[in-house]
Scaffold this active site. Structure first.
Site, PDB file in Angstrom:
ATOM      1  N   THR A  93      36.431  65.331   3.495  1.00 29.92           N
ATOM      2  CA  THR A  93      35.813  64.314   4.347  1.00 29.92           C
ATOM      3  C   THR A  93      36.678  63.946   5.540  1.00 29.92           C
ATOM      4  O   THR A  93      36.265  63.131   6.365  1.00 29.92           O
ATOM      5  CB  THR A  93      35.472  63.060   3.507  1.00 29.92           C
ATOM      6  OG1 THR A  93      34.538  62.246   4.221  1.00 29.92           O
ATOM      7  CG2 THR A  93      36.725  62.279   3.163  1.00 29.92           C
TER       8      THR A  93
ATOM      9  N   ARG B 129      43.779  62.472   4.092  1.00 28.55           N
ATOM     10  CA  ARG B 129      44.511  62.788   5.325  1.00 28.55           C
ATOM     11  C   ARG B 129      45.786  63.586   5.052  1.00 28.55           C
ATOM     12  O   ARG B 129      46.021  64.621   5.675  1.00 28.55           O
ATOM     13  CB  ARG B 129      44.859  61.501   6.082  1.00 28.55           C
ATOM     14  CG  ARG B 129      43.656  60.665   6.461  1.00 28.55           C
ATOM     15  CD  ARG B 129      44.029  59.560   7.431  1.00 28.55           C
ATOM     16  NE  ARG B 129      42.990  58.533   7.493  1.00 28.55           N
ATOM     17  CZ  ARG B 129      42.784  57.734   8.526  1.00 28.55           C
ATOM     18  NH1 ARG B 129      43.551  57.854   9.605  1.00 28.55           N
ATOM     19  NH2 ARG B 129      41.840  56.807   8.509  1.00 28.55           N
TER      20      ARG B 129
ATOM     21  N   ASP C 129      29.518  56.218   1.410  1.00 30.04           N
ATOM     22  CA  ASP C 129      29.080  57.428   2.103  1.00 30.04           C
ATOM     23  C   ASP C 129      29.569  58.729   1.484  1.00 30.04           C
ATOM     24  O   ASP C 129      28.780  59.610   1.115  1.00 30.04           O
ATOM     25  CB  ASP C 129      29.485  57.354   3.576  1.00 30.04           C
ATOM     26  CG  ASP C 129      30.958  56.996   3.779  1.00 30.04           C
ATOM     27  OD1 ASP C 129      31.634  56.651   2.795  1.00 30.04           O
ATOM     28  OD2 ASP C 129      31.435  57.070   4.932  1.00 30.04           O
TER      29      ASP C 129
ATOM     30  N   GLU D  28      42.823  57.172   1.485  1.00 27.71           N
ATOM     31  CA  GLU D  28      43.222  57.602   2.821  1.00 27.71           C
ATOM     32  C   GLU D  28      44.381  58.586   2.778  1.00 27.71           C
ATOM     33  O   GLU D  28      44.409  59.570   3.536  1.00 27.71           O
ATOM     34  CB  GLU D  28      43.601  56.388   3.674  1.00 27.71           C
ATOM     35  CG  GLU D  28      42.460  55.423   3.945  1.00 27.71           C
ATOM     36  CD  GLU D  28      41.399  55.999   4.878  1.00 27.71           C
ATOM     37  OE1 GLU D  28      41.603  57.109   5.418  1.00 27.71           O
ATOM     38  OE2 GLU D  28      40.364  55.334   5.068  1.00 27.71           O
TER      39      GLU D  28
ATOM     40  N   GLU E 264      31.598  61.749  12.944  1.00 30.70           N
ATOM     41  CA  GLU E 264      30.481  62.118  12.060  1.00 30.70           C
ATOM     42  C   GLU E 264      29.339  62.838  12.782  1.00 30.70           C
ATOM     43  O   GLU E 264      28.789  63.817  12.272  1.00 30.70           O
ATOM     44  CB  GLU E 264      29.957  60.878  11.334  1.00 30.70           C
ATOM     45  CG  GLU E 264      30.867  60.348  10.247  1.00 30.70           C
ATOM     46  CD  GLU E 264      32.028  59.545  10.812  1.00 30.70           C
ATOM     47  OE1 GLU E 264      33.042  59.378  10.088  1.00 30.70           O
ATOM     48  OE2 GLU E 264      31.930  59.079  11.972  1.00 30.70           O
TER      49      GLU E 264
END
Length: 672
Positions: free
Chosen positions: A661, A307, A436, A303, A572
């Site tokens: 992502t 980010r 994913d 994360e 998404e």
């Protein structure tokens, strides 16, 4: 003297009389080839010419003289250019590595508002729309970089030189081998050598030629609605959660995860793209003065990478401000202890103040998605800093996973052990949570590196074939194609909203030369993702849906269980709509996105500022707000909305940037 008789009786004769001067009569001063004699002779001949003849000759001499001066000046500049180029080439061989950016740095600086837009800023103007149905190579982009309050001039000339080199190299490589994978034929870009990972020195910016500038395209009404939504969300964050991780809009407070201003960092490049100059400058000041990583706090490697590191790197590339690169280097170095494991598979958690790392308390496993979805960011950090340790660490992970057993036709399990380096919890395969972005980053690393790392492409293509073979089914009654899950050989008709990244990823692969049936599959899957919104009472998708495999009277395709009916403002589906519109030009994708934005405003907007996740998408009268605005709503969802509604396909050109992502665009590398 003539006699009279002769005149009368003889035929007429003509005579020439010649008078000799004293010198000639004496035999002195005749032709002697002396300079003086030649000068007098030439002057006599010149005087014998008519005035017209002399004028023509003088004009010709004057014309030749002018031509000579012009030619001399031109040749002088040419030789100077050749000399300078030779010197530059020698320096380049010593100093500049083989990789350059497809788009060397920055978007135009955000502009201030004007009277026509009311409360909205005058946004960074876009290029005129081009037909999105035509596959294009990279086009020139007006590029400016602010250094705090100063902007750099554009780098058009550099980009043009790079593109010319790429095209020339393509011609040389046309007869080389191609990559073929189950119907996909891909010509390797430029060379078959692995991409260099040395630091690249960017060329000095050069001014934009007037003919390279294109007429700007104004912001449209839907984009203005996105800007208004962002400003409303930002108002809540600024008023009640400034400098903290996430806003709690109902209680007008905040929540902390890492204590590093996640929402602010996640939103930096969104503000830049939307043209919100004042908000951006205010956030920059916080980064400069208040963002400190020397804290005794545990952060999640995945994360914080996507980010924080991704957000800082993206903002550096878009703005050209070195502050963000320095902060990126700081956090990157502090995350490196995660890779100190027996298997080189990183731990999930890092204490960025103490320099220690560890797995979660309940297991020694990491999730496969987390350890294989940090590569874009660390590879780019190595390229910018010249420090190979970042890229080496993440490349080792990918090479290790590439050869691991336990895959099922390219599909990977969800967990991997940090001690043994082996997959765990075998037999469970999903494209949802915990797996994913592994598939997403296989394709995007291949694109980022110039399409030369064939192991990544091989793993991606094999995985898509595995999806087709094991996970695709069709629902009833509308026969929607969806991606389910496989658990020890048993198929489950469960699909996470997270899986809706897949249509966009498939479309991106098809745009980059992969099999045409990938685009057809993308078109069917994005229809399914849209129906996950349209068939729900609020028009908002739940976190998880189950599809009906058998027709039942009174039942829709989508079934929602009570534990799954929350909505977290996820991006998404909007992300995939953006890709689909960018590559097809079909306006229905914009219309679907507009419906979603309106429903966000209708059911999740908090009047005092901010948006909130909700617990029940099936209850329009009371969606049960959760009092939390995830950072990715500003970092991803609204950014993709703005890009979806844009009529300028060169606004974040997908031939020059690849999104991580968390929707942070990073530049694609091309060989020099």
């Amino acid at each position: 003297m003539y006699s009279g008789a002769a005149a009368a009786g003889s035929p007429r004769r003509d005579f020439i009389s010649v008078t000799l001067g004293p010198e000639e009569a004496a035999g002195v001063g005749g032709y002697n080839n002396s300079k003086a004699w030649r000068r007098r002779s030439c002057w006599r001949k010149w005087k014998q010419l008519s005035r017209l003849q002399r004028s023509v000759i003088l004009f010709l001499f004057a014309f030749l003289a002018v031509c000579g001066v012009i030619s001399y000046t031109s040749m002088g500049e040419t030789w100077k250019s050749i000399t300078n180029k030779s010197l530059d080439d020698q320096r380049t061989e010593q100093e500049i590595p083989r990789l350059k950016l497809a788009n060397p740095a920055v978007l135009p600086a955000p502009q201030k508002a004007d009277a026509n837009h009311g409360d909205y800023p005058e946004l960074s103007l876009q290029k005129p729309p081009k037909s999105p149905h035509v596959r294009r190579g990279p086009s020139n982009l007006q590029i400016k970089a602010p250094r705090r309050d100063t902007r750099l001039k554009t780098r058009h000339d550099t980009m043009r030189a790079v593109e010319e080199l790429v095209e020339a190299d393509k011609v040389e490589k046309t007869e080389k081998s191609i990559i073929s994978w189950r119907g996909a034929v891909i010509e390797p870009d430029q060379s078959t050598e692995p991409p260099s990972s040395k630091i690249m020195e960017l060329e000095k910016p050069s001014p934009v030629e007037p003919e390279d500038q294109k007429e700007p395209v104004p912001i449209n009404e839907r984009q203005l609605a996105v800007i208004e939504a962002f400003r409303h969300a930002w108002k809540g964050y600024k008023d009640f959660a400034w400098g903290h991780d996430e806003l709690k809009p109902l209680s007008k407070s905040y929540s902390e995860w890492f204590g590093l201003g996640l929402t602010l960092i996640d939103a930096l490049d969104t503000m830049w793209i939307l043209g919100l100059k004042e908000e951006f400058e205010e956030a920059r000041k916080w980064v400069a003065n208040d963002l400190v990583f020397d804290k005794n706090v545990d952060v999640n490697l995945f994360e914080s990478t996507i980010r924080i590191l991704g957000g800082l790197l993206s903002t550096y590339h878009l703005s050209g401000d070195s502050l963000f690169l320095e902060k990126a280097k700081d956090i990157g170095n502090r995350l490196m202890p995660a890779f100190k494991t027996p298997s080189k598979i990183p731990y999930s958690d890092v204490n960025i103040g103490r320099g220690t790392a560890h797995p979660p308390r309940w297991t020694s496993d990491s999730t496969v998605a987390e350890v294989t979805s940090i590569q874009l960011e660390f590879r780019e950090l190595s390229r910018l800093t010249g420090d190979e340790k970042f890229r080496k660490a993440v490349d080792e992970v990918m090479k290790h996973v590439h050869i691991l057993s336990g895959k099922n036709d390219g599909l990977v399990p969800m967990f991997i052990n940090t001690n043994s380096g082996q997959f765990t919890h075998l037999g469970v395969y999903t494209l949802g949570a915990r797996a994913d972005s592994y598939y997403e980053y296989l394709l995007k690393q291949w694109i980022q590196g110039g399409k030369k790392e064939n192991e990544l492409l091989e793993d991606y293509m094999r995985a898509i074939e595995g999806v087709k073979k094991h996970l695709l089914q069709r629902s009833e009654p509308k026969k929607l194609t969806f991606v389910g899950e496989l658990t020890h050989g048993h198929f489950s008709a469960k699909m996470d909203h997270l899986v809706c990244f897949l249509p966009g990823t498939l479309a991106l692969g098809a745009h980059n030369g992969l099999a045409a049936d990938h685009m057809k599959l993308a078109e069917t899957l994005i229809e399914t993702c849209y129906q996950m919104y349209a068939q729900v009472e609020t028009g908002l998708s739940p976190e998880i849906v189950h599809f009906n495999l058998h027709a039942q009277k009174g039942h829709k395709d989508v079934e929602i269980k009570p534990a799954d009916r929350h909505n977290l403002l996820r991006p998404e589906t909007v992300e995939s709509l953006f890709y689909m519109y960018r590559f097809t030009g079909d306006k229905k994708y914009q219309d679907w996105g507009w419906e979603i934005l309106q429903n966000f405003n209708r059911y999740t907007r908090v009047p005092t500022g901010g948006y909130t996740s909700i617990n029940n998408v099936q209850n329009p009268s009371n969606p049960e707000p959760r009092d939390k605005m995830e950072s990715f709503f500003l970092g991803e969802t609204l950014k993709y909305m703005f890009l979806l509604f844009s009529d300028d396909i060169d606004l974040i050109n997908l031939d020059k940037y690849v999104f991580n992502t968390e929707a942070h665009p990073l530049p694609i590398w091309v060989p020099a």
